[in-house]
Design a protein around this motif. Sequence first.
Motif, short mmCIF file in Angstrom:
data_model
loop_
_atom_site.label_atom_id
_atom_site.label_comp_id
_atom_site.label_asym_id
_atom_site.label_seq_id
_atom_site.Cartn_x
_atom_site.Cartn_y
_atom_site.Cartn_z
N ASP A 152 0.83 -1.21 0.00
CA ASP A 152 0.00 0.00 0.00
C ASP A 152 0.86 1.26 0.00
O ASP A 152 0.57 2.23 -0.71
CB ASP A 152 -0.93 0.01 1.22
N GLU A 153 1.90 1.26 0.82
CA GLU A 153 2.78 2.43 0.89
C GLU A 153 3.54 2.61 -0.42
O GLU A 153 3.77 3.73 -0.88
CB GLU A 153 3.76 2.28 2.06
N PHE A 154 3.94 1.49 -1.02
CA PHE A 154 4.60 1.55 -2.32
C PHE A 154 3.70 2.23 -3.35
O PHE A 154 4.11 3.16 -4.06
CB PHE A 154 4.95 0.13 -2.78
N GLN A 155 2.46 1.79 -3.43
CA GLN A 155 1.52 2.39 -4.38
C GLN A 155 1.31 3.87 -4.09
O GLN A 155 1.33 4.71 -5.00
CB GLN A 155 0.17 1.66 -4.31
N LYS A 156 1.14 4.21 -2.82
CA LYS A 156 0.88 5.59 -2.44
C LYS A 156 2.04 6.51 -2.82
O LYS A 156 1.83 7.58 -3.42
CB LYS A 156 0.63 5.65 -0.93
N ARG A 157 3.26 6.10 -2.51
CA ARG A 157 4.40 6.99 -2.76
C ARG A 157 4.70 7.11 -4.25
O ARG A 157 5.08 8.19 -4.72
CB ARG A 157 5.62 6.53 -1.98
N ILE A 158 4.55 6.04 -4.98
CA ILE A 158 4.77 6.13 -6.43
C ILE A 158 3.75 7.06 -7.06
O ILE A 158 4.08 7.94 -7.87
CB ILE A 158 4.71 4.73 -7.08
N ASN A 159 2.48 6.88 -6.69
CA ASN A 159 1.41 7.66 -7.33
C ASN A 159 1.38 9.12 -6.88
O ASN A 159 1.11 10.02 -7.69
CB ASN A 159 0.05 7.01 -7.06
N THR A 160 1.63 9.37 -5.60
CA THR A 160 1.49 10.75 -5.09
C THR A 160 2.76 11.58 -5.21
O THR A 160 2.69 12.80 -5.34
CB THR A 160 1.03 10.75 -3.62
#
Length: 689
Positions: A390-398
């Motif tokens: 989840d954190e991976f997705q969040k940081r890549i996208n944001t």
Amino acid sequence: MKYLITTALAYTNGPLHLGHARSTYIPADIMTRYLKLKGEDVIHVGGTDNHGVPITLTAEKEGVTPEDIVEKYHNEIKHDLDSLNVVFDSFGRTHSDIHIKTAQEFYKKLRENGYIYEKEIEQFYCPKCDRFLADRYVEGTCPFCDGEARGDHCEVCGRHLEPTELIDPYCVHCNAKPEIRKTTHYFFKLSALNSDLEEYIKSSEEMPEHVKNLALRWIEELHDWDISRDIKWGVPIPENPNQVMYVWLEAPIGYISFTKQLGDVWKEYWLKNYENLRFSNPVGYENQRFSNPVGKENEEDVKIYHFIGKDITVHHSVFWPGMILANGDYNLPSSVISGGYLTLEGRKMSTSKKWVVWVKDFVENFESDYLRYFLMINAPLNRDSDFSWDEFQKRINTELIDIIGNFIHRTLVFTQRKFKEVPIADKESLKEEDKALLMKCEETLTNVDKNIRSYNFKDALMNIIHLAKEGNTYFQSMEPWTIKDETRLKEVLYTCCTVVKYILYLLYPFMPKKTLEILDLMGEEVDLELRGKKLKKPKVIFKKVEDEDIKKMKEKLMASKEPKTDGKNKGKNKTKKSNGEKMELIGIDYFDNLDLRVAQILEAEDIPKSKKLLKLIVDIGDEKRQVVAGIKGHYEPEELVGKKIVLVCNLKPAKLCGVESQGMVLAAGDDVVALLTPDKDVPVGSKIC
């Protein structure tokens, strides 16, 4: 200045997982690429570690030769590194003629200088197999938790063990009960180098503080080092081909032997000035000193950086420099950069329990540059970090997409639509707001340089993100879509394109594949010059990480996980823990067997031979006891003094790393460990019931 960057030698008993990538290989590649970008003379040397008992055990279980295992995993490891765009100037293996020859020459010099001696020891011997058994060739029952254990540690409770501590030991090859026999081993006089190692560590200005502190604690009480093993697979001891060198003696020499694969240039990086640094007493070692400050002989010419994982910090900051000092021919490392552990979804990674993400699986589903970015931005290198999908997705996208990617894409799309090429403007005619942003570029350049050279990769990426934010703010405030004056529009877009060029230049060491794709759209190279080339039609380079992709990876991880077992009492009454794992049920009478008391720590100190253990003196009310606790790295000894804890007082005494333990300290957690303490100030010695 010449730079030699090395990465810890990957052990050829399996492919690479994300923890390896985060602690070692990606940081080293970033440093190498950055220094080369700055025009420095730098080479990156790596390879695989091919010897030792785990490889022979794997070969025996699979019915193949050790060479087969080495060949298989050497190739898999190199493929994993290639998939992450980790580039080497030389990548070797320790099972090679050049390494074996170099290691034996190194050993002979240690012997010649008086640092090798023979000593009789006791070791397990299997009469059925007719051979001495190294630690991992012996398994049995843990004397502390009754779990399955091998000769060096318990697989269940994690305690360090000596083989002779095992209950009902057996040979893993034939299941026979081993006996204790005497054998002669070779030892390295590491204890002789105490003062020289202390001087080296204290004078190493580029060594990270956490590495220095750990090394200095170990140096306080150095012990001589058993450097031979009674097995056939490895680098033979020159004077005794029936024994091989301990892998931690010969493997680091691979940094030298792999550099030799580049030809005579290796001498420029490794051989020190013989005239400036000499042993004043080549054979004697009691009062050994050097004519120059240790580690200062070549500081103006060569810098050697070792990028490693946290678990082998002492080996590279104490043992390896000790070998170099005793040998006398080679340059010492300028710095040992120790990367913290990587947990997975809050839990310790475990390949045996299948709680792991392999590099191969990641790059089959996501861009390797996304991994390089996330592992560096998620936490400072010198701290432990967690990989969460989840954190991976969040940081890549944001961060990467919404900030950096957004600014680059909107700049190139608008510029290509208006001019078809990157506009070049007269710098003197730029407005103050333009010049302020370009000044921010120069400031960012300086800050990133400072952070990368001090191994602060997270801060370097944050510098780049802040520059992209400034670029977005500028673009939005300039409202280029409203500008009618072509000259002014060119100035604004020139400024934006210049910021893009700086971002790509600084981002290149972290994300080489993606930055080159964007530079190709611009007709540009990896530098700070804006050439005004024709723009290709922009396309989305940074693609969003979708929810479905993350869901798929989570499901795969959970499906592969094996439930924990205690190695004993299988099949009894069990219920499920909150995380779905099996838990054995016990009766209330079980607690009648335990003597749990509140104790207070009076003294605490390191056990130098152990990576995990501290020695504590505790007060339990009616007596004081010595206890060994596996909390090193989670607590500093000085912060423990005075703390009230919970102690199992009626545990059978046992020796850990040669130190007797008269009880067990209770603690909670796996990766983050916390001592159990009373929440009120109850008297020392109070019983827990």
